[in-house]
Design a protein around this motif. Structure first.
Motif, short mmCIF file in Angstrom:
data_model
loop_
_atom_site.label_atom_id
_atom_site.label_comp_id
_atom_site.label_asym_id
_atom_site.label_seq_id
_atom_site.Cartn_x
_atom_site.Cartn_y
_atom_site.Cartn_z
N ILE A 228 -7.34 -1.60 0.92
CA ILE A 228 -8.78 -1.37 0.91
C ILE A 228 -9.43 -2.24 -0.17
O ILE A 228 -8.76 -2.72 -1.09
N GLY A 229 -10.73 -2.45 -0.08
CA GLY A 229 -11.41 -3.28 -1.06
C GLY A 229 -12.89 -3.38 -0.73
O GLY A 229 -13.43 -2.66 0.10
N GLY A 230 -13.54 -4.35 -1.39
CA GLY A 230 -14.96 -4.57 -1.13
C GLY A 230 -15.81 -3.39 -1.57
O GLY A 230 -15.58 -2.79 -2.62
N LYS B 274 -11.08 -6.87 0.43
CA LYS B 274 -10.11 -6.24 1.33
C LYS B 274 -8.99 -7.23 1.65
O LYS B 274 -9.22 -8.42 1.75
N ARG B 275 -7.78 -6.71 1.80
CA ARG B 275 -6.64 -7.53 2.20
C ARG B 275 -6.21 -7.10 3.60
O ARG B 275 -5.68 -6.01 3.80
N LYS B 276 -6.44 -7.99 4.55
CA LYS B 276 -6.19 -7.67 5.95
C LYS B 276 -4.71 -7.79 6.28
O LYS B 276 -3.90 -8.19 5.46
N SER B 277 -4.38 -7.47 7.51
CA SER B 277 -3.06 -7.75 8.06
C SER B 277 -3.24 -8.19 9.50
O SER B 277 -4.23 -7.83 10.15
N TYR C 293 -10.76 6.65 9.03
CA TYR C 293 -11.23 6.08 7.76
C TYR C 293 -10.48 4.83 7.29
O TYR C 293 -11.04 4.05 6.52
N ALA C 294 -9.25 4.65 7.71
CA ALA C 294 -8.41 3.62 7.07
C ALA C 294 -8.74 2.19 7.51
O ALA C 294 -8.39 1.24 6.81
N GLY C 295 -9.39 2.02 8.67
CA GLY C 295 -9.75 0.66 9.08
C GLY C 295 -9.74 0.51 10.59
O GLY C 295 -9.60 1.48 11.34
N SER C 296 -9.87 -0.74 11.03
CA SER C 296 -9.95 -1.01 12.47
C SER C 296 -9.24 -2.31 12.79
O SER C 296 -9.03 -3.17 11.93
N ILE C 297 -8.87 -2.48 14.05
CA ILE C 297 -8.18 -3.68 14.51
C ILE C 297 -9.00 -4.31 15.64
O ILE C 297 -9.56 -3.60 16.49
N PRO D 209 -9.05 -3.31 6.71
CA PRO D 209 -9.00 -1.97 6.12
C PRO D 209 -10.37 -1.45 5.74
O PRO D 209 -11.38 -2.17 5.76
N GLY D 210 -10.43 -0.17 5.37
CA GLY D 210 -11.67 0.47 5.00
C GLY D 210 -12.17 0.06 3.62
O GLY D 210 -11.53 -0.73 2.91
#
Length: 527
Positions: A405-407, A414-417, A464-468, A476-477
């Motif tokens: 998470i970040g921002g 945020k650090r994506k994957s 809450y954790a994020g979306s793809i 991430p969120g």
């Protein structure tokens, strides 16, 4: 022992400028390092504590960074580049010594290390990857001095998790360091052979194929022009899989005769190239990624393509019995005479350009199942395309991953994957999930998320954790407290990434584990 590792950090990028200078490496050492180090009088190992080590360019950069931050070293930027080049060239690692550990150099995210030596796992990997140890070579005495350094620099190291149940210092000094001196010694035959081997110039035309998560597959021709010794200017022109153009320019420096480090701007985006050239200088392989987001990158293959026809890769790498398929063939100076053997017919050539050949092929309904050799004129590529009957299973890569998470107004982004789906057909035994399975390569997939376990379900991590997105990129969120969550906790979560491949009337899915966690504060603060 398995550990999920994410790489990156404070190492400055090395391929940005010419290494030309009126001052050389030994002179820089004499003028800047001898307050702490000393001259030995030995021409083969002239400087104490320096000449007894070998490292990658990034390893030497890290050492200099530490000397600057902890010992007051001050170097002009141009002298720092000269020094790293000198040390990497004269005290680097041979290609064979880095081959199995390049994921660190290439900053591959979400690597699960395998076959970690027991003495390293029990002593070193509580704080850093096994590869960091494996990408150094030292005398036994230097390995032991490294243990002393750790105790001096981090006096509480014996009390870290995984160290408390043993006499860590005694084991590290008297057992681990000795084994490291035996397994990763200063002098090796591989290094002696590489030093004696003539080094190939890397200028010329290169046929390139690669992948960037948000853009997809691409093919290109990269023109490499010599600037000064081991320093090059690069131009790249090509196409993404959707036909849109790719253009860019940059520079690169080659260390140790094969370590290519490039900085290039492609379509307005700053990118980094970390490649290893083959010993004959005819091939390069590695990874290219966004300068400010190392997750957003992918594998790159390159073949020297001066005048002669060159075949690099084909995508996609599978075709179903009875189906038509458009293939994109990467290379240079290619003939349009394409063959995949009996049972696969070339229906038409769709387009042909400097970097790629696009053809439509059709497999007979009874075409033999298995890997096919692709022939383009006189060029061949073995196991290039698999003919299959049906998709039996799908694996999602990476199988284990971390996003952060970040921002949300904070200083850490945020650090994506990112994810891709690899398909398999059942092998000769007819049972999916065995060694006989036929790899179909990367397949297009639709992406979704779900809670990984009951706890994640209960905590509503999915919300809450994020979306793809449709390209398999997970975002991430936001960082910070979330009043909607229990105890106003942050937006971490434990998720499963689901990739679904459409195969005719059937759909086949695979899953991977994703842990959405907090920011890497230490890494971000030292960059």
């Amino acid at each position: 022992m398995k550990r999920v590792i994410r790489f990156g950090g404070a190492v400055a990028f090395l391929g940005l400028a010419s290494t030309a200078s009126a001052i050389d490496g030994p002179q820089i050492i004499k003028e800047n390092c001898l307050l702490c180090h000393s001259e030995t009088g030995n021409a083969e190992a002239p400087f104490s504590r320096i000449s007894q080590q070998r490292k990658t360019p990034e390893g030497w950069q890290t050492t200099i960074n530490r000397m600057k931050s902890q010992r007051g070293l001050s170097l002009k930027p141009e002298h720092e580049r000269v020094l790293i080049k000198y040390l990497a060239d004269h005290q680097g690692l041979a290609p064979a010594e880095t081959a199995d550990l390049r994921y660190v150099l290439e900053r591959q995210p979400n690597v699960v290390e395998q076959n970690v030596p027991e003495h390293v796992a029990g002593t070193c990997t509580g704080c850093h990857s096994s590869a960091r140890s494996g990408l150094q070579r030292r005398t036994t005495d230097e390995w032991q001095k490294l243990i002393h350094f750790h105790m001096g620099q981090v006096p509480t190291i014996e009390y870290l998790a995984g160290h408390r149940d043993r006499p860590w210092f005694q084991i590290a000094l008297n057992e681990t360091a000795v084994k490291m001196g035996e397994g990763y010694p200063l002098q090796t035959q591989a290094w002696s052979d590489w030093k004696a081997k003539p080094k190939a110039a890397l200028n010329g035309q290169w046929a390139v194929s690669g992948f960037v998560p948000d853009k997809g597959e691409f093919t290109a021709v990269m023109s490499v022009m010599p600037n000064q010794k081991d320093n090059y200017i690069t131009l790249i022109n090509g196409h993404y899989a959707d036909g849109s153009k790719l253009t860019g320019s940059g520079s690169a420096t080659v260390f140790t005769g094969y370590e290519w480090r490039g900085a290039i701007v492609i379509d307005g985006r700053k990118m980094r190239q970390v490649f290893a050239a083959s010993e004959d200088g005819k091939q390069m392989a590695g990874r290219m990624y966004l300068k400010n987001d190392e997750v957003m990158g992918g594998r790159v293959l390159a073949e020297k393509a001066d005048k002669a026809a060159t075949l690099v890769s084909v995508t996609p790498s599978s075709i179903k019995q009875g189906a038509s398929q458009t293939l994109i063939i990467a290379g240079a100076n290619l003939s349009n005479k394409v063959s995949l053997g009996n049972g696969v017919k070339v229906e038409k050539v769709i387009s042909q350009s400097a970097d790629r050949l696009v053809v439509q092929v059709k497999a007979d309904a009874k075409a033999a199942i298995g890997q096919r050799t692709l022939s383009v004129g006189k060029q061949t590529l073995e196991n290039a395309v698999a003919v299959y009957d049906q998709v039996a299973r799908v694996e999602i890569t990476p199988t284990e991953s971390i996003a952060r998470i970040g921002g949300n107004g904070g200083p850490i982004p945020k650090r994506k994957s990112t994810y891709r789906a690899v398909g398999y057909a059942a092998g000769a035994d007819g049972k999916p999930g065995t060694e006989d399975d036929l790899s179909l390569g990367y397949l297009p997939a639709t992406w979704s998320l779900k809670a990984f376990d009951e706890v994640a379900e209960h905590d509503n991590d999915l919300k809450y954790a994020g979306s793809i997105d449709a390209k398999g990129i997970f975002t991430p969120g936001d960082a910070g407290l979330n009043p909607e969550r229990k105890m106003s906790t942050n937006n971490v979560g434990n998720l499963a990434v689901v990739g679904t491949v459409k195969d005719g009337a059937n759909s086949v899915s695979g899953e991977a584990h994703l842990l959405v966690t907090v920011q890497d504060f230490v890494k971000e603060l030292i960059q």
